[in-house]
Design a protein around this motif. Sequence first.
Motif, PDB file in Angstrom:
ATOM      1  N   GLU A  48       2.650   4.463  -4.792  1.00 35.41           N
ATOM      2  CA  GLU A  48       1.519   4.034  -5.653  1.00 35.41           C
ATOM      3  C   GLU A  48       0.185   4.311  -4.956  1.00 35.41           C
ATOM      4  O   GLU A  48      -0.736   4.874  -5.541  1.00 35.41           O
ATOM      5  N   LYS A  49       0.095   3.942  -3.668  1.00 34.78           N
ATOM      6  CA  LYS A  49      -1.150   4.133  -2.921  1.00 34.78           C
ATOM      7  C   LYS A  49      -1.447   5.625  -2.770  1.00 34.78           C
ATOM      8  O   LYS A  49      -2.579   6.062  -2.972  1.00 34.78           O
ATOM      9  N   ALA A  52      -2.736   7.637  -5.708  1.00 32.60           N
ATOM     10  CA  ALA A  52      -4.166   7.367  -5.925  1.00 32.60           C
ATOM     11  C   ALA A  52      -5.006   8.112  -4.891  1.00 32.60           C
ATOM     12  O   ALA A  52      -6.008   8.755  -5.228  1.00 32.60           O
ATOM     13  N   HIS A  96      -0.408   6.089 -10.634  1.00 35.34           N
ATOM     14  CA  HIS A  96      -0.987   4.957  -9.878  1.00 35.34           C
ATOM     15  C   HIS A  96      -1.183   3.763 -10.815  1.00 35.34           C
ATOM     16  O   HIS A  96      -0.764   2.644 -10.508  1.00 35.34           O
ATOM     17  N   VAL A  97      -1.782   4.025 -11.976  1.00 36.61           N
ATOM     18  CA  VAL A  97      -2.076   2.933 -12.919  1.00 36.61           C
ATOM     19  C   VAL A  97      -0.762   2.315 -13.424  1.00 36.61           C
ATOM     20  O   VAL A  97      -0.618   1.085 -13.473  1.00 36.61           O
ATOM     21  N   VAL A 100       0.806   0.267 -10.663  1.00 40.23           N
ATOM     22  CA  VAL A 100       0.032  -0.958 -10.405  1.00 40.23           C
ATOM     23  C   VAL A 100       0.423  -2.045 -11.420  1.00 40.23           C
ATOM     24  O   VAL A 100       0.550  -3.214 -11.074  1.00 40.23           O
ATOM     25  N   TRP A 120      -2.382 -11.535  -9.329  1.00 40.04           N
ATOM     26  CA  TRP A 120      -3.224 -10.755  -8.412  1.00 40.04           C
ATOM     27  C   TRP A 120      -4.270 -10.007  -9.233  1.00 40.04           C
ATOM     28  O   TRP A 120      -5.447  -9.972  -8.895  1.00 40.04           O
ATOM     29  N   GLY A 131     -11.461  -0.004 -11.744  1.00 45.13           N
ATOM     30  CA  GLY A 131     -10.403   1.016 -11.772  1.00 45.13           C
ATOM     31  C   GLY A 131     -10.230   1.544 -13.187  1.00 45.13           C
ATOM     32  O   GLY A 131     -10.113   2.752 -13.400  1.00 45.13           O
ATOM     33  N   PHE A 132     -10.247   0.620 -14.163  1.00 44.17           N
ATOM     34  CA  PHE A 132     -10.066   1.004 -15.560  1.00 44.17           C
ATOM     35  C   PHE A 132     -11.226   1.898 -16.019  1.00 44.17           C
ATOM     36  O   PHE A 132     -11.012   2.922 -16.675  1.00 44.17           O
ATOM     37  N   HIS A 175     -14.165   0.474  -6.390  1.00 45.20           N
ATOM     38  CA  HIS A 175     -12.777   0.013  -6.583  1.00 45.20           C
ATOM     39  C   HIS A 175     -12.175  -0.363  -5.221  1.00 45.20           C
ATOM     40  O   HIS A 175     -11.588  -1.434  -5.059  1.00 45.20           O
ATOM     41  N   LEU A 176     -12.393   0.521  -4.239  1.00 48.41           N
ATOM     42  CA  LEU A 176     -11.863   0.277  -2.885  1.00 48.41           C
ATOM     43  C   LEU A 176     -12.550  -0.921  -2.235  1.00 48.41           C
ATOM     44  O   LEU A 176     -11.894  -1.796  -1.671  1.00 48.41           O
ATOM     45  N   MET A 179     -11.609  -4.554  -3.314  1.00 51.51           N
ATOM     46  CA  MET A 179     -10.295  -5.121  -2.959  1.00 51.51           C
ATOM     47  C   MET A 179     -10.396  -6.090  -1.792  1.00 51.51           C
ATOM     48  O   MET A 179      -9.441  -6.797  -1.479  1.00 51.51           O
ATOM     49  N   LYS A 181     -10.465  -5.348   1.332  1.00 50.04           N
ATOM     50  CA  LYS A 181      -9.787  -4.917   2.563  1.00 50.04           C
ATOM     51  C   LYS A 181     -10.800  -4.317   3.539  1.00 50.04           C
ATOM     52  O   LYS A 181     -10.541  -4.183   4.716  1.00 50.04           O
TER      53      LYS A 181
HETATM   54  C1  HEM Z   1      -6.631   1.098 -15.028  1.00 51.41           C
HETATM   55  C2  HEM Z   1      -6.989   1.670 -13.890  1.00 51.41           C
HETATM   56  C3  HEM Z   1      -6.688   1.168 -12.509  1.00 51.41           C
HETATM   57  C4  HEM Z   1      -6.159  -0.011 -12.075  1.00 51.41           C
HETATM   58  C5  HEM Z   1      -5.725  -1.198 -12.896  1.00 51.41           C
HETATM   59  C6  HEM Z   1      -6.063   0.075 -10.636  1.00 51.41           C
HETATM   60  C7  HEM Z   1      -5.591  -0.950  -9.819  1.00 51.41           C
HETATM   61  C8  HEM Z   1      -5.445  -0.868  -8.456  1.00 51.41           C
HETATM   62  C9  HEM Z   1      -4.874  -1.900  -7.630  1.00 51.41           C
HETATM   63  C10 HEM Z   1      -4.320  -3.219  -8.141  1.00 51.41           C
HETATM   64  C11 HEM Z   1      -4.892  -1.456  -6.364  1.00 51.41           C
HETATM   65  C12 HEM Z   1      -4.378  -2.173  -5.116  1.00 51.41           C
HETATM   66  C13 HEM Z   1      -2.934  -1.827  -4.949  1.00 51.41           C
HETATM   67  C14 HEM Z   1      -2.484  -1.828  -3.533  1.00 51.41           C
HETATM   68  O1  HEM Z   1      -2.930  -2.650  -2.725  1.00 51.41           O
HETATM   69  O2  HEM Z   1      -1.667  -0.970  -3.236  1.00 51.41           O
HETATM   70  C15 HEM Z   1      -5.483  -0.138  -6.376  1.00 51.41           C
HETATM   71  C16 HEM Z   1      -5.667   0.643  -5.264  1.00 51.41           C
HETATM   72  C17 HEM Z   1      -6.275   1.889  -5.298  1.00 51.41           C
HETATM   73  N1  HEM Z   1      -6.700   2.576  -6.406  1.00 51.41           N
HETATM   74 FE1  HEM Z   1      -6.626   1.923  -8.298  1.00 51.41          FE
HETATM   75  N2  HEM Z   1      -6.515   1.292 -10.219  1.00 51.41           N
HETATM   76  C18 HEM Z   1      -6.903   1.991 -11.337  1.00 51.41           C
HETATM   77  C19 HEM Z   1      -7.409   3.265 -11.368  1.00 51.41           C
HETATM   78  C20 HEM Z   1      -7.664   4.026 -10.263  1.00 51.41           C
HETATM   79  C21 HEM Z   1      -8.208   5.374 -10.305  1.00 51.41           C
HETATM   80  C22 HEM Z   1      -8.582   6.129 -11.566  1.00 51.41           C
HETATM   81  C23 HEM Z   1      -8.290   5.799  -9.020  1.00 51.41           C
HETATM   82  C24 HEM Z   1      -8.789   7.106  -8.469  1.00 51.41           C
HETATM   83  C25 HEM Z   1      -8.549   8.261  -8.987  1.00 51.41           C
HETATM   84  C26 HEM Z   1      -7.809   4.732  -8.161  1.00 51.41           C
HETATM   85  C27 HEM Z   1      -7.740   4.776  -6.789  1.00 51.41           C
HETATM   86  C28 HEM Z   1      -7.223   3.774  -5.989  1.00 51.41           C
HETATM   87  C29 HEM Z   1      -7.129   3.868  -4.547  1.00 51.41           C
HETATM   88  C30 HEM Z   1      -7.594   5.039  -3.689  1.00 51.41           C
HETATM   89  C31 HEM Z   1      -6.527   2.691  -4.120  1.00 51.41           C
HETATM   90  C32 HEM Z   1      -6.287   2.254  -2.676  1.00 51.41           C
HETATM   91  C33 HEM Z   1      -4.909   2.502  -2.231  1.00 51.41           C
HETATM   92  C34 HEM Z   1      -4.780   1.863  -0.850  1.00 51.41           C
HETATM   93  O3  HEM Z   1      -4.577   0.664  -0.778  1.00 51.41           O
HETATM   94  O4  HEM Z   1      -4.893   2.592   0.111  1.00 51.41           O
HETATM   95  N3  HEM Z   1      -7.440   3.671  -8.957  1.00 51.41           N
HETATM   96  N4  HEM Z   1      -5.816   0.200  -7.662  1.00 51.41           N
END
Ligand code: HEM
Length: 224
Positions: A48-49, A52, A96-97, A100, A120, A131-132, A175-176, A179, A181
């Motif tokens: 998942e990570k 993304a 990823h979405v 998640v 969460w 993110g959305f 978004h990052l 979180m 972190k």
């Molecule tokens: C409906 C859209 C989205 C939702 C609900 C969402 C939700 C989340 C959540 C809950 C996490 C934390 C998960 C974890 O700790 O592993 C996360 C991490 C992340 N998301 Fe999203 N996300 C969305 C869209 C996107 C998009 C479009 C991108 C980029 C193209 C993106 C990039 C990332 C990245 C880079 C992480 C960090 C991963 C890490 O922990 O290293 N997200 N997202």
Amino acid sequence: MKAVHTQYVLANKRSQWVAASVVYLVCFCFFMWYHAVRGKSPSLLTTEKCTAIASVCCLALALAFGPLSRFMPAIVDLLPYRRVLGITAALMSIPHVLLVFIYLPLGFPQEYSPKYPYSWHIDHWFTIVIGFACFVLLLSITAYSYPPGRRRLGERKWLVLQKFAYLAMILVALHLLSMGKIPKNWIQWVEERDYPVPPGSFPTMMVCVSALLLKAIDLAIHGD
Ligand code: HEM
């Protein structure tokens, strides 16, 4: 005044799609390895990570080629790859979405749903909203990256929509950050040096910031 006029394409060769897929896969595999180095063996969570993070890398490259081509004319030949990289980034953020929403609550019942499913997500509603917004923006740009999309929008609005890809990158950075972190995990890593490499959010953030910084320098020097 721009040194080189920007070129946009609305169709790509098969080899360009293959190249973008290879870039995505290389980034994905690299970050799976990176997480393994940090003691996280391959799982749906790391998948998942890394889906993304690989999307973010493709988006960053797509955004970087324009500004870079104005500093290094040889990069002009790579401009048609922006479209395939951008579309790859948008489409490959779908896994990823999905993960998640489907996997995280199932995989981490203690952490993610002590009171109710998606706790969460509700606690971190800002992260989800950002993110959305980013997801909708990337898919909208993709939907209009075909000849009918450009005809429907008209040249000017279509060009403005392409620029929104930078807003998508700003949203990724938010978004990052949202979180929580960063910088907590980074500081912890600097103090403890428990793993040979910093948390995955560090290189990901550097990729986002580099692409945005490059555009800012380009705007300052060449204007728009
Ligand atoms: C409906 C859209 C989205 C939702 C609900 C969402 C939700 C989340 C959540 C809950 C996490 C934390 C998960 C974890 O700790 O592993 C996360 C991490 C992340 N998301 Fe999203 N996300 C969305 C869209 C996107 C998009 C479009 C991108 C980029 C193209 C993106 C990039 C990332 C990245 C880079 C992480 C960090 C991963 C890490 O922990 O290293 N997200 N997202």
